[in-house]
Scaffold this active site. Structure first.
Site, PDB file in Angstrom:
ATOM      1  N   ASN A  13     -51.127 -43.334 -31.088  1.00 46.01           N
ATOM      2  CA  ASN A  13     -50.825 -43.386 -29.656  1.00 46.01           C
ATOM      3  C   ASN A  13     -49.660 -44.372 -29.491  1.00 46.01           C
ATOM      4  OD1 ASN A  13     -53.034 -43.956 -26.784  1.00 46.01           O
ATOM      5  ND2 ASN A  13     -51.108 -42.883 -26.919  1.00 46.01           N
ATOM      6  N   ASN A  64     -47.747 -44.801 -17.831  1.00 40.63           N
ATOM      7  CA  ASN A  64     -47.803 -43.551 -18.586  1.00 40.63           C
ATOM      8  C   ASN A  64     -46.438 -42.879 -18.651  1.00 40.63           C
ATOM      9  OD1 ASN A  64     -50.618 -43.631 -19.102  1.00 40.63           O
ATOM     10  ND2 ASN A  64     -51.043 -42.823 -17.054  1.00 40.63           N
ATOM     11  N   CYS A  73     -55.838 -49.185 -21.333  1.00 43.16           N
ATOM     12  CA  CYS A  73     -55.509 -48.356 -22.489  1.00 43.16           C
ATOM     13  C   CYS A  73     -55.966 -49.101 -23.729  1.00 43.16           C
ATOM     14  CB  CYS A  73     -54.015 -48.075 -22.549  1.00 43.16           C
ATOM     15  SG  CYS A  73     -53.519 -47.212 -24.055  1.00 43.16           S
ATOM     16  N   GLY A  74     -56.997 -48.590 -24.376  1.00 43.71           N
ATOM     17  CA  GLY A  74     -57.561 -49.297 -25.523  1.00 43.71           C
ATOM     18  C   GLY A  74     -56.617 -49.384 -26.703  1.00 43.71           C
ATOM     19  N   ASN A 162     -60.877 -46.421 -17.066  1.00 35.16           N
ATOM     20  CA  ASN A 162     -60.202 -45.146 -16.872  1.00 35.16           C
ATOM     21  C   ASN A 162     -61.233 -44.025 -16.737  1.00 35.16           C
ATOM     22  OD1 ASN A 162     -57.727 -46.400 -17.167  1.00 35.16           O
ATOM     23  ND2 ASN A 162     -57.454 -45.833 -19.296  1.00 35.16           N
ATOM     24  N   ASN A 199     -59.148 -37.983 -17.780  1.00 33.34           N
ATOM     25  CA  ASN A 199     -58.965 -37.774 -19.211  1.00 33.34           C
ATOM     26  C   ASN A 199     -60.097 -36.876 -19.702  1.00 33.34           C
ATOM     27  OD1 ASN A 199     -56.790 -39.875 -19.635  1.00 33.34           O
ATOM     28  ND2 ASN A 199     -58.413 -41.149 -18.799  1.00 33.34           N
ATOM     29  N   GLU A 217     -54.973 -36.493 -22.193  1.00 27.90           N
ATOM     30  CA  GLU A 217     -54.903 -37.739 -21.427  1.00 27.90           C
ATOM     31  C   GLU A 217     -54.169 -37.537 -20.105  1.00 27.90           C
ATOM     32  OE1 GLU A 217     -53.725 -42.437 -22.223  1.00 27.90           O
ATOM     33  OE2 GLU A 217     -53.520 -40.943 -23.816  1.00 27.90           O
ATOM     34  N   ARG A 218     -54.767 -38.022 -19.061  1.00 28.90           N
ATOM     35  CA  ARG A 218     -54.162 -37.957 -17.733  1.00 28.90           C
ATOM     36  C   ARG A 218     -52.776 -38.590 -17.764  1.00 28.90           C
ATOM     37  NH1 ARG A 218     -56.857 -41.453 -12.894  1.00 28.90           N
ATOM     38  NH2 ARG A 218     -56.432 -43.042 -14.455  1.00 28.90           N
ATOM     39  N   CYS A 226     -56.695 -41.636 -27.694  1.00 30.49           N
ATOM     40  CA  CYS A 226     -56.834 -42.412 -26.460  1.00 30.49           C
ATOM     41  C   CYS A 226     -57.957 -43.404 -26.695  1.00 30.49           C
ATOM     42  CB  CYS A 226     -57.142 -41.489 -25.285  1.00 30.49           C
ATOM     43  SG  CYS A 226     -57.579 -42.369 -23.756  1.00 30.49           S
ATOM     44  N   GLY A 227     -57.650 -44.695 -26.651  1.00 30.31           N
ATOM     45  CA  GLY A 227     -58.624 -45.716 -27.013  1.00 30.31           C
ATOM     46  C   GLY A 227     -59.860 -45.730 -26.146  1.00 30.31           C
TER      47      GLY A 227
END
Length: 317
Positions: A13, A64, A73-74, A162, A199, A217-218, A226-227
């Site tokens: 990512n 984003n 965001c992980g 999220n 998401n 992912e949105r 996506c974390g």
């Protein structure tokens, strides 16, 4: 004026990271859309802003690729964690995010010498108002069929913070992404269920300690990882007995992470553990020109990790 940025990734990512003293130093939306253009040095999934904080060691904002802002965001947080810990010469720190101040720390590598960091994922809520989501007057959706979405897939809706829609699926839904693509594109367009988008992750249980996750992912579309989605997926897998260990290995198209899940009644402690790789150093100017870049050799170590993952997963990715 010249600006220095890092290009980084967590689980494939990919982001640009910029350390700024001012919230409004630049037009972040314009900058992010330019940086993330696939025709511009292969683009990225977003921009990570590192800013001063009055209540933590630093503040993180996530823009984003489409210019929208994510609350967390992980994968990006791991990259910010490494940047801050190295900048302050510490092994742990507190990072302010939109919804919570989160603990981050340096970890033992999950693969050979891969730089690895653990980040707290919080807060967790199954209340549909927190996503927000509207579905037949329900207040929660936990591991159940939603006929409007599928007659076969069990879904859970959760914010971490999220918004995520997690579907537990058979292998066919991982090998053929068309169902997920159609549903996720609809739920992130004009729809009656998710006014702010969501998401969408499809999760395949692999063993008692492993799952595979693919996420739309949105604001991004299908992403390598996506974390928060991987952590939410690990939580759902643990709560509904698809896995039975507290530390779950989560594979994804960009590699793998470990997710530590501790659940006691309605209390959840979640940690996301994975790589924080620096791809290169970039210099740009006010007119959005890349003046120069210096690439590191860290990706070579991550590519070895990817070979391991591909051997493990075969045709899933």
């Amino acid at each position: 004026m010249k600006y220095q940025l890092l290009k980084v990734h967590g689980s494939g990512n990919t982001f640009y990271l910029y350390d700024s003293l001012y919230e409004n130093e630049l037009d972040w939306v314009r900058l992010t859309k330019w940086l993330c253009d696939p025709n511009n040095h292969e683009g990225a999934d977003g921009l990570l802003l590192v800013l001063p904080s009055e209540k933590a060691d630093a503040k993180m904002r996530v823009i984003n690729a489409d210019g929208s802002e994510a609350s967390m965001c992980g994968n990006g947080l791991r990259c910010v964690a490494r940047y801050i810990c190295e900048k302050l010469n510490v092994d742990s720190a507190i990072i302010e995010t939109m919804k919570a101040n989160l603990t981050v720390r340096k970890e033992v590598p999950i693969f050979e010498s891969l730089p690895t960091y653990a980040v707290e994922i919080s807060p967790v809520s199954f209340d549909l108002q927190t996503l927000p989501m509207h579905y037949e007057q329900k207040t929660e959706i936990k591991n159940q069929l939603l006929p409007a979405f599928s007659d076969e897939i069990l879904f859970t809706a959760v914010s971490v913070p999220n918004p995520h829609l997690i579907g537990i699926v058979d292998k066919q839904y991982i090998e053929d992404v068309s169902h997920q693509q159609k549903l996720a594109a609809y739920l992130n367009g004009d729809n009656e269920y998710f006014p702010d988008g969501v998401n969408v992750s499809y999760v395949l249980p692999i063993s008692e300690s492993e799952i595979f996750v693919r996420t739309y992912e949105r604001g991004v579309g299908f992403t390598n990882a996506c974390g928060t989605a991987m952590t939410a997926s690990a939580l759902i897998a643990k709560l509904y007995d698809y896995v039975n260990v507290p530390k779950i290995k989560v594979y994804n198209p960009g590699g793998f992470v470990q997710c530590q899940v501790e659940a006691n009644e309605n209390s959840y402690q979640l940690s996301l553990i994975g790589n924080a790789t620096v791809l290169g150093n970039y210099e740009i100017d006010n007119d959005l020109h890349i003046l120069g870049c210096f690439m590191t050799d860290e990706q070579l170590q991550y590519e070895k990790c990817n070979i391991f993952v591909k051997e493990k997963l075969g045709n899933l990715i």
